[in-house]
Design an enzyme around this catalytic site. Sequence first.
Site, short mmCIF file in Angstrom:
data_model
loop_
_atom_site.label_atom_id
_atom_site.label_comp_id
_atom_site.label_asym_id
_atom_site.label_seq_id
_atom_site.Cartn_x
_atom_site.Cartn_y
_atom_site.Cartn_z
N THR A 43 -1.21 -21.00 59.75
CA THR A 43 0.05 -21.05 58.98
C THR A 43 -0.18 -20.64 57.53
O THR A 43 0.72 -20.12 56.87
CB THR A 43 0.63 -22.48 59.05
OG1 THR A 43 0.71 -22.87 60.41
CG2 THR A 43 2.00 -22.58 58.41
N GLY A 47 -2.85 -12.70 54.22
CA GLY A 47 -3.12 -11.33 54.62
C GLY A 47 -2.56 -11.18 56.01
O GLY A 47 -2.37 -12.16 56.73
N GLU A 113 -6.31 -3.63 52.49
CA GLU A 113 -7.15 -4.72 51.98
C GLU A 113 -8.60 -4.25 51.99
O GLU A 113 -8.91 -3.18 52.53
CB GLU A 113 -6.97 -5.99 52.83
CG GLU A 113 -5.61 -6.65 52.62
CD GLU A 113 -5.35 -7.84 53.52
OE1 GLU A 113 -6.31 -8.39 54.08
OE2 GLU A 113 -4.19 -8.20 53.67
N HIS A 229 -13.91 -16.54 50.50
CA HIS A 229 -12.86 -15.69 49.94
C HIS A 229 -13.05 -15.67 48.43
O HIS A 229 -13.22 -16.73 47.82
CB HIS A 229 -11.48 -16.23 50.31
CG HIS A 229 -10.40 -15.20 50.13
ND1 HIS A 229 -9.99 -14.80 48.90
CD2 HIS A 229 -9.69 -14.48 51.03
CE1 HIS A 229 -9.04 -13.86 49.04
NE2 HIS A 229 -8.85 -13.66 50.33
N ARG A 276 -15.87 -8.22 50.81
CA ARG A 276 -15.53 -9.57 50.34
C ARG A 276 -16.72 -10.36 49.84
O ARG A 276 -16.64 -11.10 48.87
CB ARG A 276 -14.87 -10.29 51.51
CG ARG A 276 -13.89 -11.33 51.11
CD ARG A 276 -13.16 -11.82 52.32
NE ARG A 276 -11.85 -11.22 52.41
CZ ARG A 276 -10.96 -11.53 53.35
NH1 ARG A 276 -11.26 -12.42 54.27
NH2 ARG A 276 -9.78 -10.96 53.36
N HIS A 333 -13.94 -19.75 53.57
CA HIS A 333 -12.71 -19.18 54.13
C HIS A 333 -12.76 -19.01 55.64
O HIS A 333 -11.79 -19.30 56.33
CB HIS A 333 -12.50 -17.82 53.46
CG HIS A 333 -11.24 -17.11 53.83
ND1 HIS A 333 -9.99 -17.69 53.70
CD2 HIS A 333 -11.02 -15.86 54.34
CE1 HIS A 333 -9.06 -16.82 54.10
NE2 HIS A 333 -9.67 -15.71 54.50
N ARG A 368 -16.48 -10.98 58.34
CA ARG A 368 -15.24 -10.53 58.98
C ARG A 368 -14.46 -9.57 58.09
O ARG A 368 -14.32 -9.80 56.88
CB ARG A 368 -14.35 -11.74 59.31
CG ARG A 368 -13.00 -11.34 59.89
CD ARG A 368 -12.18 -12.53 60.29
NE ARG A 368 -11.86 -13.41 59.20
CZ ARG A 368 -10.92 -13.18 58.29
NH1 ARG A 368 -10.20 -12.06 58.35
NH2 ARG A 368 -10.67 -14.05 57.35
N LEU A 374 -6.25 -13.20 62.46
CA LEU A 374 -5.05 -13.49 63.26
C LEU A 374 -5.07 -12.60 64.50
O LEU A 374 -4.73 -13.02 65.60
CB LEU A 374 -3.78 -13.24 62.44
CG LEU A 374 -3.56 -14.13 61.20
CD1 LEU A 374 -2.23 -13.78 60.52
CD2 LEU A 374 -3.57 -15.61 61.56
C1 SIN Z 1 -6.18 -12.64 52.32
O1 SIN Z 1 -4.97 -12.63 52.41
O2 SIN Z 1 -6.77 -12.29 51.31
C2 SIN Z 1 -6.98 -13.13 53.48
C3 SIN Z 1 -6.88 -12.23 54.61
C4 SIN Z 1 -7.96 -12.50 55.61
O3 SIN Z 1 -8.76 -13.39 55.42
O4 SIN Z 1 -8.03 -11.76 56.58
#
Ligand code: SIN
Length: 487
Positions: A43, A47, A113, A229, A276, A333, A368, A374
Site C-alpha cells: 500500500t 514507484g 526510474e 532506498h 540505488r 527498503h 532489485r 509490485l
Molecule cells: C520508489 O518509489 O522510489 C520506490 C520504487 C521501488 O522500490 O521499486
Amino acid sequence: MSIDAPIIVVGGGIAGLSAALAAAPAPVLLLTRRPGAVGAASTLAQGGIAAALGAGDTPAAHARDTCVAGSHHNDVAMVELLTASAPAAIAWLQAIGVDFDRDGDGRLQLGREGGHDRPRIVHAGGDGTGAAVMRALVAAARAESRIHRVAGCDVDALALRDGRVVGVSATLDDGRQQRFDGRAVVLATGGIGGLFPATSNPADADGGGLALAMAAGAAIRDLESVQFHPTALAVPGMHSLPLVTEALRGAGARLLDRDGQPLMAGVHPLGDLAPRDIVARRVAAAVRDGGAWLDARHIGAAWPTAFPTVLAACLAHAIDPRLQPIPVTPAAHFHMGGLATDADGRTSLPGLFAAGEVACNGVHGANRLASNSLLEGVVFGRRLGHWLAAAPSTRTSGGEVEWVGHGRSLSPPALQRLRVLMGVAMGPVRNGAALQTALLECDALAAEGWQAGLARTMLAAARQRRHSLGAHYRDDDAPIVAPVTAA
Ligand code: SIN
C-alpha cells in the site's frame, strides 16, 4: 486433513492477494494481520510497475536492466519470466479496475526510474500506485466467494505432519490462539525492514514469516542482500519513514549536500539516477557529514497531481517541497534474499509456498531494479495461485502433527537494541569487524527473542560473503587476486 481443506494464504499484500485470486477456484483462507489494505508494504509503494510497453521497448531490454541492477547475480530464467509476463500483468490489473495514469493522447504514461534505460514505469494516481493497486485487489478478493478472509491474525506456528506443512496457528487480536488446517500454506508475509533503525516498510515488517519457515527447516537464500532506498523522508525519531519516491529524480529532482552542492556530481555517469546502492551509500555519507536534501521545487504546480503522497507526507512534517529541498536519509527498503523458491513458489518443504518479498527465486539478483517489486508480487503470486488451483490435493497419513513456532518475541527495548546493531553492521556499508561485533551481541540477544535469531543468520551470511556484491557493499573488500600458478 480433509481433501477440501483450503489453501491458506498468509499475508494481504499484493503477492498474497494475487496468489489468493488465482487460486480461488479452490477454497482459499486468507489470514492477515489487519483488514483491507491497511498495514501492507504494498500500500505504501509509490514507484509504479515496470513493463516493456513503450514503442521500441522489449522484455529483453527490461530483463537486461534487471540483471545489470542485480549485479548479474540474478536467475536469468526467472528474470525472463518476469519481464515477459509484465505486459499481461498490467492488462490483468487494468481488467480488475486499476486505472493507470495516461498522457494527453490517452496512452499509458511511462515514467523513468534509476537503472532503467528508458521510460518504462506505469503509475496510478501519480505516486499512489501501491494504494491504487491494493484497492483493486482488495475489492476483487472481497467479491470472490471462494476467498474467506480472517483479519487480526498473527500467524506464529506451522503444523507439520510426516514432513509436510498442513496448517498454521495464529494469535488473534483478542489473544486467543486459533489453528487452521490447509492443503497448502502460502507465506506472503513481506520483508525485514522492521529489523533496521530506519525503514520504508511498515514497522512490523519484521521477517516473522521468514523466521517461521526457517524454524521448520525451509531452505533460504541470499539473506545478506538488503536494499536501502536512498531517499526516505528524514524525520528525527521515527522508525518507519515515508518514502520520497525515486520517480522525483526521474522527473529531474537533484540531491544536494549541506552546502547545496549536487551530491551525485562526478560519482556516476547516471548522476542522480545511478543504481540505488550507489546513491544510498552517497546519501548515507552525506547524512553523516551534516545532511542530504532532495531539491524538487521545479515540480511546482504539478506536485498535488503527480506526487500527492510525498507532498502530503512532507506537509505533515511541516516541510513544503514546493518551497524548500526535502531532507532525506537512506532506509531499509527491500530484501532480495528470503525463502528459496522455484518459479511456482515452491519452497524446499512440501506443502509450504512463498511469494513476494519473503521469497527468493533469484529474480532480483543482488539489487532489485526499481518498480520490479509490485510486478514480482503480481506475476509470481498469480503463477503460484494457478499452480495450487491445478495441483491435486494431497491427503497426508494420520501421523502426529508437530507444531513449529518461531518462539517468543524480543521485548521492545531489546528490539530497539537489535535495530541499532543492524543499522551499524548491516547498513549500506559493511565490514567484517562490525559484522563480527554485531554477531557476538546478537548471540546474547538470541535467547531473548526470535528476531535476534533471524538477524544473526543475516549477519552471518553478510560476514561470509567477503566481497561486495550489489547492495551488499563491504568497505574491507579485498580485490580478488588471481592465484599465482607455478610456471
Ligand atoms: C520508489 O518509489 O522510489 C520506490 C520504487 C521501488 O522500490 O521499486
